[in-house]
Design an enzyme around this catalytic site. Structure first.
Site, mmCIF file in Angstrom:
data_model
loop_
_atom_site.group_PDB
_atom_site.id
_atom_site.type_symbol
_atom_site.label_atom_id
_atom_site.label_comp_id
_atom_site.label_asym_id
_atom_site.label_seq_id
_atom_site.Cartn_x
_atom_site.Cartn_y
_atom_site.Cartn_z
ATOM 1 N N GLU A 59 22.803 25.215 37.918
ATOM 2 C CA GLU A 59 23.886 24.463 37.263
ATOM 3 C C GLU A 59 25.282 25.031 37.521
ATOM 4 O O GLU A 59 26.208 24.724 36.774
ATOM 5 C CB GLU A 59 23.631 24.368 35.746
ATOM 6 C CG GLU A 59 22.350 23.636 35.396
ATOM 7 C CD GLU A 59 22.064 23.596 33.909
ATOM 8 O OE1 GLU A 59 21.418 22.640 33.464
ATOM 9 O OE2 GLU A 59 22.471 24.532 33.186
ATOM 10 N N ILE A 60 25.445 25.816 38.558
ATOM 11 C CA ILE A 60 26.780 26.356 38.834
ATOM 12 C C ILE A 60 27.708 25.233 39.294
ATOM 13 O O ILE A 60 28.822 25.078 38.789
ATOM 14 C CB ILE A 60 26.730 27.471 39.900
ATOM 15 C CG1 ILE A 60 25.579 28.449 39.634
ATOM 16 C CG2 ILE A 60 28.073 28.182 39.976
ATOM 17 C CD1 ILE A 60 25.695 29.238 38.382
#
EC number: 3.2.1.25
Length: 932
Positions: A480-481
């Site tokens: 989820e960066i």
């Protein structure tokens, strides 16, 4: 105090098979060990491999870490330094060329001493370390004792964070769960807490360790082996040509010395039969930086392919790699592998595909051996807070449950730990693809040289270590960066966005991507778990992969999606679900069963809003070390409560424990139905313009006994969710799609087979006593269909207001599909069945009838028979007592009056001597409404 013995450590059979000059390998786990700390006023026995909490538990110093609120009470352990000390080491060879210490894993900040001389310090849980201690052994005049001092990870990262030279990030970007500053350490990130697990921050020698002695200069010890099998000409980000021959690239990492004229050869044989596939010499031999590498093109070999579960057989081969000097064998390694190509397709949609009805944009789906397939599965989190006690037996049960639920892929979530080889072995055998990730999640990370060098060593070691496993499906840079952290920066700190995009690309594209490509031709790399994909890949460009980020075109679809919506009022409104090419995360939390709660919580705390129950719920997390997180956790508990109250009968039983159990079950019903609604939607997308080809729900299993998104509880017990996954991941399914606003019901059949399927769907309206509704409510009793390969088709549509339903609250539609088709890679035609149901109102508003369920057990056939005697049994649920691990072959189903269902229980462990059968129970939605 324990008096150390004068230990002589046993010599292991060498991992490097060579009869003439084997190294001597000593298993340090065979030594006696002690554990001590300034925080403890005594020394206790230690073990290797182990972790501090586990040794303190064995010694009786602490209670079970999972009991009650011990995740808070035992924080003193994480705050202390701990030392593992060996007994004196005797029996080492004197006439040796060199002596090495090899550690497969140290968690995490460790100082190593031998004979009171410092050998090295480590700072990465995920690396293998090898240290030459030859001089220390020769110079040792004191007791030859090995000591491993582990520093407090929380305190060390706090010190790093306080250093003015350390990076600082804008407020609100870095996600903390309990302990802060996790991004400064190369340690399991969830050790510092997550919203589904505890924060024990364990330390210790969590993997095996060895002492290796080489007897001569031309003698080696194998550390790691990279076996890469791919099609000739294959490039990571392009589809492989299935007509090309297989290429085998073998690379062995070692310490010691090999002569410059060393050669390499391979022998490949079938694992089961032993039949030889081929033997040949490798070409282009290079020896560089402690690795010897060679390659072979297998032009005349025709191996049987390895396929994921449900798509074909899991054919496996043993590859033996021999290094020799022309006269003798210097090293020999055997790896079990399979022949397959796996490719993540992120290429642009073509004009031809658009003409066929696929929406423009880019693909985001997997192809195995040149075939598109639907990825069905879930997300794997760490199975325990203490990896040193994770056993092959327990993981085999877990993977058996995965394939029992018709799943062919798991996403191995980043910010746990890289999986041990035995878990990849289990996946290889069962056909479970493992989407693997590097250990970064929900934060920005440092990009200074020291940090990047540390990460580089970690990446290279782990990519090479697991590359031979056919179950390996993908490497992703982190969790989820790109989809969460970077957009948060762009919204909150737009002037700093470019800087942090640069940091992101430095770590995940400039550093990790080339390292993956250099060590495997066979695996695709994605910089982030959830991503819009890339615009271009140019291996000679400054930024090799140009990410799409938010450069999107309206009406186009790209990338994969995740979806969490805790507003339960819209849970079953499928217009809320994301439309994309692949769903890699989605879900909602529920309570574990009463049996699981009883493993960890005292009887007086077994009620829904007890302090212990609430504080073991980490959704929403405290974000700090608070032990009174009632405000945040009450929001999460409120969400589960509303999920029940909005849709299901609210339990109100007289007995408080029974009421608590009923509430736990009710939260599982909501969770399971919510996931079912989404999975049906995503699978239907295979035949929609988005051409959606994957759904991996969050999450497969629990790390402990607490509320979570899991479908399997900590001890292996299936929640309702996992049974629903087993049902809805069948190859051909029938699904109702209900629009409560327009009152329109559409019925679809979806197939993930590779050829068209034909069949019929029976539609039967009845009231809740089981009596058929007159004229079948003006609905056809049967609808014929043909559904295309990997596709979906609408078989019927109706407006409920136009149906002749006497009372929608007393009506249920039973949908039964029967189809004929070939399973992938099968010449035999199969009959495929599935059943669904629909009610025009939510379950809480139904006029439920007591179905008078009858349960019988046949000891000869080992089956349970369930029958509804008086009414329709919705959510029919068989439950088994504590002391048993296993699953029913069907559960959570609908029974109509007079219908019998024979169900077998698959036993995985029985501690009751068979007495568990007497305590199996059955209930339905009706029982949620009763006082007893």
């Amino acid at each position: 105090m324990r008096v150390p013995a004068q230990a002589t450590i046993a010599v292991l059979a060498s991992a490097v098979s060579s009869p003439l000059n084997d190294p001597q390998i000593y298993d340090l786990g065979k030594l006696g060990w002690t554990l001590s700390s300034p925080a403890l006023n005594r020394t206790v026995p230690g073990h290797l491999p182990s972790q501090v909490h586990l040794d303190l538990l064995r010694a009786g110093v602490i209670d079970d870490p999972y009991h009650d609120l011990n995740d808070f009470n035992l924080r003193w352990i994480a705050d202390a330094n701990w030392t593992y000390t060996s007994d004196p080491i005797r029996g080492l060879g004197n006439n040796t060329h060199s002596t090495w210490l090899v550690f497969e894993g140290l968690d995490t900040f460790a100082t190593i001493k031998y004979c009171d001389k410092q050998i090295a310090s480590t700072n990465n849980q995920f690396r293998q370390y090898a240290f030459d201690i030859s001089e220390a052994v020769k110079d040792c005049t004191a007791d030859p004792v090995l000591s491993l001092n582990f520093g407090s990870a929380p305190k060390i990262v706090d010190q790093i964070a306080a250093d003015p030279a350390s990076p600082q990030w804008p407020f609100g970007i870095q996600q903390s769960y309990e302990y802060p500053n996790r991004w400064f350490m190369r340690k399991e990130q969830s050790d510092f807490g997550w919203d589904w697990g505890p924060a024990f921050a364990p330390a210790g020698p969590w993997k095996p360790a060895y002492l290796v002695q080489l007897s001569s200069e031309q003698n080696v010890h194998v550390l790691n082996t990279d076996l890469d099998i791919y099609r000739q000409g294959q490039i990571n980000y392009l589809p492989p040509d299935q007509t090309q021959p297989w290429v085998l690239n073998a690379s062995i990492d070692f310490f010691g010395s090999l002569p410059s004229n060393s050669s390499m050869s391979i022998a490949i044989s079938e694992t089961n039969s032993g039949a030889e596939l081929t033997t040949q010499s490798l070409r282009n031999i290079t020896i560089l930086n402690g690795s010897i590498t060679g390659v072979a093109v297998l032009k005349d070999a025709s191996p049987k392919l390895w396929w994921p579960y449900g798509l074909g057989e899991q054919n496996l081969y043993n590859v033996t790699i021999t290094v020799s000097d022309g006269v003798r064998s210097l090293a020999r390694v055997t790896k079990r592998t399979g022949f397959r190509t796996i490719f993540l397709n992120q290429r642009n949609i073509t004009d031809t595909e658009i003409a066929q009805g696929v929406a423009p944009g880019a693909h985001w789906n997997f192809e195995v051996n040149g075939h598109e397939f639907y990825a069905k599965g879930s997300n794997l989190i760490p199975p325990d807070a203490f990896w040193a006690r994770v056993t092959t037996t327990k993981m085999a049960r877990l993977f058996d449950s995965v394939v029992a639920a018709n799943q062919n892929m798991l996403r191995v979530w980043s910010s746990g730990a890289y999986l041990p080889d035995f878990m990849y072995d289990l996946a290889d055998e069962r056909g479970v693809l493992l989407w693997s990730e590097f250990e970064f999640s929900d934060a920005m990370y440092p990009v200074d040289k020291a940090f990047l060098d540390n990460v580089a060593a970690e990446v290279v070691y782990n990519v090479r270590r697991v590359n031979h496993h056919p179950s390996l499906a993908l490497w992703a840079g982190g969790n989820e960066i790109e989809s969460l952290i970077l957009p948060t920066i762009e919204r909150s700190y737009p002037d700093q966005y470019a800087k942090y995009v640069g940091d992101y690309e430095t770590l995940y594209i400039n550093l990790i991507l080339p390292l993956v490509y250099e060590n495997t031709h066979s695996i695709t790399y994605s910089p982030s778990s959830t991503t819009e994909g890339y615009l271009d890949v140019n291996l000679s460009a400054k930024i090799v992969m140009a990410e799409r980020y938010q450069n999107l075109t309206e009406g186009h679809y790209y990338g994969d999606t995740d979806y969490y919506n805790y507003d339960t009022s819209v849970a079953f409104d499928f217009s809320q679900y994301p439309v994309g090419r692949f769903a890699n995360e989605f879900g909602f939390h529920s309570m574990p069963s009463l049996q699981s709660w009883q493993q960890a919580v005292d009887p007086e705390d077994l009620h829904f809003n007890s302090s212990v129950i609430m504080l073991r719920n980490h959704h929403y997390p405290a974000g700090n070390l608070s032990t009174h997180n009632f405000h945040n956790t009450s929001m999460g508990m409120g969400e589960t409560t509303m999920g029940v109250m909005n849709y299901y009968p609210v339990p109100d039983k007289t007995d408080p424990i029974a009421n608590f159990s009923a509430w736990c079950h009710a939260t599982q019903l909501f969770q399971a139905d919510f996931y079912k609604s989404q999975i049906q939607f995503y699978r239907r997308g295979s035949g929609m313009p988005e051409r959606q080809l994957g759904s991996l729900y969050w999450q497969l299993e629990d790390i402990w006994q607490a509320p979570s998104w899991a479908g399997i509880e900590y001890d292996g017990r299936w929640k309702v969710l996992h049974y629903v996954a087993r049902d809805i991941y069948q190859p051909v399914i029938v699904s109702p799609f209900w629009n409560s606003t327009t009152r329109r019901l559409d019925v679809y059949v979806t197939s993930d087979l590779w050829e068209p399927v034909s069949g019929t769907v029976d539609l039967a309206w009845m009231d809740l006593s089981g009596k058929p509704i007159a004229q079948n409510a003006r609905t056809p009793k049967t609808a014929a269909f043909v559904v295309g390969a990997l596709n979906t088709t609408k078989i019927y549509s109706m407006n409920i207001n136009e149906r002749a339903l006497p009372d929608p609250k007393n009506s249920v539609l039973i949908l039964s599909v029967q189809a004929e088709g070939h399973l992938p890679n099968s010449n035999k035609k199969s009959t495929l069945t599935h059943q669904g149901h629909f009610t025009p109102v939510f379950p809480k508003d139904l006029m439920l009838v007591d179905p008078h369920l009858e349960l019988r057990y046949n000891a000869k056939t080992l089956t349970f028979t369930v029958q509804a005697k008086a009414g329709v049994s919705l959510y029919t649920w068989l439950d088994y007592p504590a002391g048993v691990v296993g699953y029913f072959e069907d559960n959570g189903f609908v029974l109509v009056p007079g219908q019998k269902r024979d169900i077998r229980f698959v036993m995985q462990e029985d501690k009751t001597d068979g007495n568990w059968v007497q305590d199996v129970t059955v209930r339905s939605l009706w029982d949620q409404t009763t006082k007893t």
